[in-house]
Design an enzyme around this catalytic site. Structure first.
Site, PDB file in Angstrom:
ATOM      1  CE  LYS A 139       9.637  -1.335   2.609  1.00  0.00           C
ATOM      2  NZ  LYS A 139      10.616  -0.296   2.352  1.00  0.00           N
ATOM      3  CG  ASP A 198       4.027  -6.252  -1.197  1.00  0.00           C
ATOM      4  OD1 ASP A 198       4.624  -6.273  -0.108  1.00  0.00           O
ATOM      5  OD2 ASP A 198       4.454  -5.641  -2.194  1.00  0.00           O
ATOM      6  CG  PHE A 203       6.150   0.708  -4.359  1.00  0.00           C
ATOM      7  CD1 PHE A 203       6.557   1.391  -5.496  1.00  0.00           C
ATOM      8  CD2 PHE A 203       7.105   0.068  -3.588  1.00  0.00           C
ATOM      9  CE1 PHE A 203       7.904   1.431  -5.857  1.00  0.00           C
ATOM     10  CE2 PHE A 203       8.453   0.108  -3.948  1.00  0.00           C
ATOM     11  CZ  PHE A 203       8.843   0.792  -5.076  1.00  0.00           C
TER      12      PHE A 203
HETATM   13  N1  PLP Z   1       6.475  -3.985  -1.537  1.00  0.00           N
HETATM   14  C1  PLP Z   1       6.167  -2.979  -0.716  1.00  0.00           C
HETATM   15  C2  PLP Z   1       4.784  -2.907  -0.127  1.00  0.00           C
HETATM   16  C3  PLP Z   1       7.113  -1.999  -0.424  1.00  0.00           C
HETATM   17  O1  PLP Z   1       6.793  -0.985   0.383  1.00  0.00           O
HETATM   18  C4  PLP Z   1       8.404  -2.100  -1.004  1.00  0.00           C
HETATM   19  C5  PLP Z   1       9.428  -1.078  -0.748  1.00  0.00           C
HETATM   20  O2  PLP Z   1       9.181   0.011  -0.323  1.00  0.00           O
HETATM   21  C6  PLP Z   1       8.674  -3.172  -1.854  1.00  0.00           C
HETATM   22  C7  PLP Z   1       7.701  -4.111  -2.096  1.00  0.00           C
HETATM   23  C8  PLP Z   1      10.027  -3.324  -2.497  1.00  0.00           C
HETATM   24  O3  PLP Z   1      10.947  -3.718  -1.552  1.00  0.00           O
HETATM   25  P1  PLP Z   1      12.524  -3.611  -1.888  1.00  0.00           P
HETATM   26  O4  PLP Z   1      12.845  -2.160  -2.010  1.00  0.00           O
HETATM   27  O5  PLP Z   1      13.180  -4.289  -0.723  1.00  0.00           O
HETATM   28  O6  PLP Z   1      12.751  -4.341  -3.166  1.00  0.00           O
END
Ligand code: PLP
Length: 406
Positions: free
Chosen positions: A257, A228, A143
């Protein structure tokens, strides 16, 4: 309507207005949270909850941490926003701190995890352009966010449905499968993009040999490793960054986050040589790294250091996992407990995770069901063993008192 009619008029009004005026992109839980302090939040009916989700790994310092509140209030009274056309002292200060912590070279600031990943994708393509490299390999079950680039990178078909055509140049491989990854690499591959621990699909850590193989493969084939760390970064896993559990280093890393402790800010970090692929005009964000966001992030990092929250996440997380395993032994409802630090997933032997989470919510514990049989816990980094005992007590009662009926 049954849920609504049990609520006060004010609460009902919020829920009704939300239905009337806000686009329906979330199925919301039937509570209106109004304020918080530390590990606790309260709803509009005055009910208290122990927060074991922290806004999905955002409120790392818990709620209303006095130092974060003071830093935001002070900066807001001086200067909230100024264009990136001018110097913003908080940016180099924050970038220096993140560079020192990560061993990477430079940072770009934005407002969210998806935007941090967009920056990473664009940077990798710009870096690979001269060599004709543009393909990015990502993992199934990953994700990376909801913008078109980030959602294309996300290896879950359900998030692509309705939005095709996706961005070209992405391919997907099963996570933790070395030979599938080897087979997917081509001369046009510019990057492999992964979460060190997949969060959204149920807390699945990378195997150590998988990440060390990828690092070697990237070095041999001239490919960038993008990690990520939007969810795993900044003390969550009991180290500053998830990659530090694996003895490897990425070329590009994304954060968001926890970074702002609740204030929106994202970052894309890269080694100096990779970062130099971006020149003025290549990428930008109006709000990215504005004075207020930087003040929030700097205060958040200071509190993580001052209160030893990396160490606390490791220690309390280990205690939490041990308690959950003991609960599994007692109840027989738990097939697996996994994760690092305070990023913990429980795989159930029963298929009613959403009902269990809903019942926990009624009893004052906020947790996150994933699919039908996984529960994810991402408490604030300040969680204590007493908080863990309280959470496990509620979960235990719910598991024991609710029999799953197929
Ligand atoms: N990458 C990871 C691993 C995530 O868990 C999330 C959100 O849950 C995102 C990217 C996307 O972040 P945002 O919702 O701040 O765009």
């Amino acid at each position: 309507m049954a849920v609504l009619s049990q609520k006060s008029m004010d609460t009902q009004k919020v829920m009704q207005m939300d239905a009337d005026y806000v686009m329906h992109t979330f199925n919301r839980q039937p509570v209106v949270l109004t304020h918080g302090k530390g590990m606790r939040v309260w709803d509009s009916e005055g009910r208290e909850y122990l927060d074991f989700l922290a806004g999905i790994a955002v409120n790392g310092l818990g709620h209303a941490h006095p130092k974060l509140v003071a830093a935001i209030s002070e900066q807001a009274s001086k200067l909230m926003h100024v264009s990136n056309l001018y110097y913003i002292p908080g940016q180099p200060a924050l970038a220096k701190k993140l560079v020192e912590l990560s061993g990477l070279g430079k940072a770009f600031f934005c407002n969210s995890g998806a935007e941090a990943n967009e920056a990473a994708i664009k940077l990798a393509r710009k870096w690979g352009k001269e060599a004709g490299k543009f393909e990015i390999i990502t993992a199934l079950g990953s994700f990376h966010g909801r913008t078109m680039g980030a959602v294309t990178a996300t290896g879950q078909p359900k998030y692509h449905d309705g939005f095709k055509p996706m961005v070209p140049g992405f391919s997907y491989v099963p996570y933790n499968d070395i030979s599938a990854l080897d087979a997917a690499v081509t001369d046009a591959t510019c990057a492999i993009m992964l979460e060190p621990i997949q969060g959204e699909s149920g807390v699945h850590p990378a195997q150590p040999e998988y990440l060390s193989h990828i690092r070697k493969l990237c070095d041999e084939r001239g490919i960038l490793l993008i990690l990520d760390e939007v969810q795993t970064g900044l003390a969550r896993t009991g180290k500053w960054f998830g990659f530090q559990h694996y003895g490897i280093k990425p070329d590009i890393m994304t954060l968001a986050k926890t970074l702002g402790g609740g204030f929106p800010i994202g970052a894309c970090l890269a080694t100096d040589s990779v970062a130099s692929a971006f020149v003025p005009g290549n990428h930008a964000s109006t709000f990215g790294g504005n004075p207020l966001a930087c003040a929030a992030a700097i205060a958040t990092l200071e509190v993580i250091e001052d209160e030893d929250l990396v160490e606390n996440a490791a220690k309390t997380g280990a205690y939490f996992q041990k308690s959950l395993r003991a609960l599994g032994d007692r109840s027989g409802d738990i097939a697996d407990v996994r994760g690092f630090g305070l990023m913990v997933g429980v795989e159930l032997t029963r298929n009613d995770a959403p009902a269990i989470a809903a019942e926990c919510l009624k009893r004052g514990l906020i947790i996150n069901p994933i699919g039908q049989n996984i529960i994810r816990f991402l408490p604030p980094l300040i969680a204590t063993e007493t908080d863990v005992d309280n959470a496990v007590r509620i979960l235990s009662a719910v598991l024991l008192e609710t029999a799953y009926i197929e």
